[in-house]
Design a protein around this motif. Structure first.
Motif, mmCIF file in Angstrom:
data_model
loop_
_atom_site.group_PDB
_atom_site.id
_atom_site.type_symbol
_atom_site.label_atom_id
_atom_site.label_comp_id
_atom_site.label_asym_id
_atom_site.label_seq_id
_atom_site.Cartn_x
_atom_site.Cartn_y
_atom_site.Cartn_z
ATOM 1 N N MET A 58 0.922 -1.355 0.003
ATOM 2 C CA MET A 58 0.050 -0.074 0.195
ATOM 3 C C MET A 58 0.822 0.844 0.381
ATOM 4 O O MET A 58 0.531 1.815 -0.774
ATOM 5 N N ALA A 59 2.102 1.108 0.514
ATOM 6 C CA ALA A 59 2.705 2.510 0.483
ATOM 7 C C ALA A 59 3.053 2.770 -0.544
ATOM 8 O O ALA A 59 3.945 3.576 -1.167
ATOM 9 N N ILE A 60 3.682 1.739 -1.325
ATOM 10 C CA ILE A 60 4.729 2.140 -2.537
ATOM 11 C C ILE A 60 3.347 2.550 -3.579
ATOM 12 O O ILE A 60 3.187 3.339 -4.355
ATOM 13 N N LYS A 61 1.935 1.740 -3.650
ATOM 14 C CA LYS A 61 1.269 1.737 -4.797
ATOM 15 C C LYS A 61 0.425 3.518 -4.259
ATOM 16 O O LYS A 61 -0.471 4.442 -5.274
ATOM 17 N N ALA A 67 0.849 8.653 3.972
ATOM 18 C CA ALA A 67 2.100 8.319 4.293
ATOM 19 C C ALA A 67 1.822 7.386 5.973
ATOM 20 O O ALA A 67 0.905 7.659 7.254
ATOM 21 N N ILE A 68 2.553 5.808 5.974
ATOM 22 C CA ILE A 68 2.331 4.895 6.372
ATOM 23 C C ILE A 68 3.169 4.776 7.834
ATOM 24 O O ILE A 68 4.505 4.059 7.804
ATOM 25 N N MET A 69 3.109 5.156 9.312
ATOM 26 C CA MET A 69 3.826 4.822 9.825
ATOM 27 C C MET A 69 3.523 3.476 10.714
ATOM 28 O O MET A 69 2.279 3.383 11.229
ATOM 29 N N LYS A 70 4.882 2.556 11.715
ATOM 30 C CA LYS A 70 4.727 1.416 11.963
ATOM 31 C C LYS A 70 4.716 2.243 13.500
ATOM 32 O O LYS A 70 6.127 2.969 14.025
ATOM 33 N N VAL A 71 4.308 2.329 14.910
ATOM 34 C CA VAL A 71 4.375 2.506 15.893
ATOM 35 C C VAL A 71 3.747 1.471 16.516
ATOM 36 O O VAL A 71 3.165 0.407 17.186
ATOM 37 N N ASN A 72 5.376 0.863 17.363
ATOM 38 C CA ASN A 72 5.892 -0.993 17.824
ATOM 39 C C ASN A 72 5.036 -0.037 19.109
ATOM 40 O O ASN A 72 6.499 0.820 20.432
ATOM 41 N N VAL A 73 4.062 -0.490 20.074
ATOM 42 C CA VAL A 73 3.407 -0.878 21.090
ATOM 43 C C VAL A 73 3.968 -2.170 21.843
ATOM 44 O O VAL A 73 3.151 -1.731 23.211
ATOM 45 N N GLY A 74 4.870 -2.596 21.485
ATOM 46 C CA GLY A 74 5.533 -4.265 22.206
ATOM 47 C C GLY A 74 5.954 -3.668 23.371
ATOM 48 O O GLY A 74 6.445 -5.220 23.832
ATOM 49 N N ARG A 75 6.508 -3.142 23.431
ATOM 50 C CA ARG A 75 7.756 -2.661 24.880
ATOM 51 C C ARG A 75 7.065 -0.995 25.220
ATOM 52 O O ARG A 75 6.204 -0.731 24.813
ATOM 53 N N PRO A 76 7.399 -0.880 26.237
ATOM 54 C CA PRO A 76 7.407 -0.501 27.136
ATOM 55 C C PRO A 76 7.525 0.911 26.555
ATOM 56 O O PRO A 76 8.685 1.010 26.277
ATOM 57 N N GLY A 77 7.460 1.748 26.773
ATOM 58 C CA GLY A 77 8.258 3.677 26.545
ATOM 59 C C GLY A 77 7.142 4.378 25.801
ATOM 60 O O GLY A 77 5.691 4.117 26.549
ATOM 61 N N GLU A 78 7.587 5.617 25.434
ATOM 62 C CA GLU A 78 6.365 6.698 24.725
ATOM 63 C C GLU A 78 5.981 6.414 23.765
ATOM 64 O O GLU A 78 4.781 6.735 24.056
#
Length: 199
Positions: A58-61, A67-78
């Motif tokens: 989808m990002a290429i198409k 603008a597609i952004m990954k937000v990693n919520v699998g570890r503690p943090g901001e």
């Protein structure tokens, strides 16, 4: 949105999915006339892993308008704190779609290609038309190659994408000049470099 006039300018989207910080997210959400998709994911979640290649496509198409952004919520943090407090994320993956600062759609879990396509098409259609393109770069807009892409050579003579072979000028010194023979003879990589330098 009757009575509201939207800015007549916009920024080019991004042709890849990238890992965003909380400040990256805020910068992009403030941009008018670009579809911002937040992919709240966890690197240990099988469903997140299954969704990843679909979002890459989808990002290429839709690179011109999204603008597609990954937000990693699998570890503690901001990022995890932002996800829970501001977006009420309690599972992964969750896709949230934003246009002109407002949330316009949400998809949970792995999606089939048709459903993803419908969501992207529906929201990017609203961005078609005459706009003035904004100057300057935002995070993720540079299509940088990974270190692995730059270092991997498939076979001798192949060069990574974006690297071209140049002709060595006459009179240039050999790159191996001055190296101890023991170094050159004990390493298959060094031998390959010597052979390449001779070509």
């Amino acid at each position: 949105m009757t009575g509201e006039s939207l800015p007549a300018e916009r920024r080019q989207g991004i042709s890849r999915v990238y890992n965003a910080s909380t400040s990256d997210v805020k910068l992009w959400l403030a941009e008018p006339n670009v579809l911002v998709v937040l992919n709240f994911h966890s690197s240990t979640c099988p469903a997140s892993k299954a969704l990843s290649p679909k979002l890459d496509a989808m990002a290429i198409k839709y690179a011109e308008h999204s603008a597609i952004m990954k937000v990693n919520v699998g570890r503690p943090g901001e990022a995890a704190t932002m996800a829970m407090n501001e977006y009420q994320i309690d599972e992964t993956p969750v896709l949230k779609f934003f246009l002109n600062g407002k949330e316009v759609d949400e998809l949970r879990s792995v999606q089939n290609d048709e459903k993803l396509e419908r969501a992207f098409k529906k929201h990017t259609e609203k961005i078609k038309g005459e706009f003035t393109m904004k100057e300057g770069e935002l995070p993720g807009s540079q299509n940088q190659r990974s270190v692995e892409d730059m270092m991997v050579r498939g076979k001798r003579g192949d060069l990574p994408a974006g690297i071209t072979r140049v002709r060595v000028p006459e009179g240039a010194k050999d790159v191996t000049e001055g190296l101890a023979k023991s170094i050159l003879s004990n390493s298959p990589v060094a031998e390959e470099l010597v052979e390449d330098a001779k070509e």
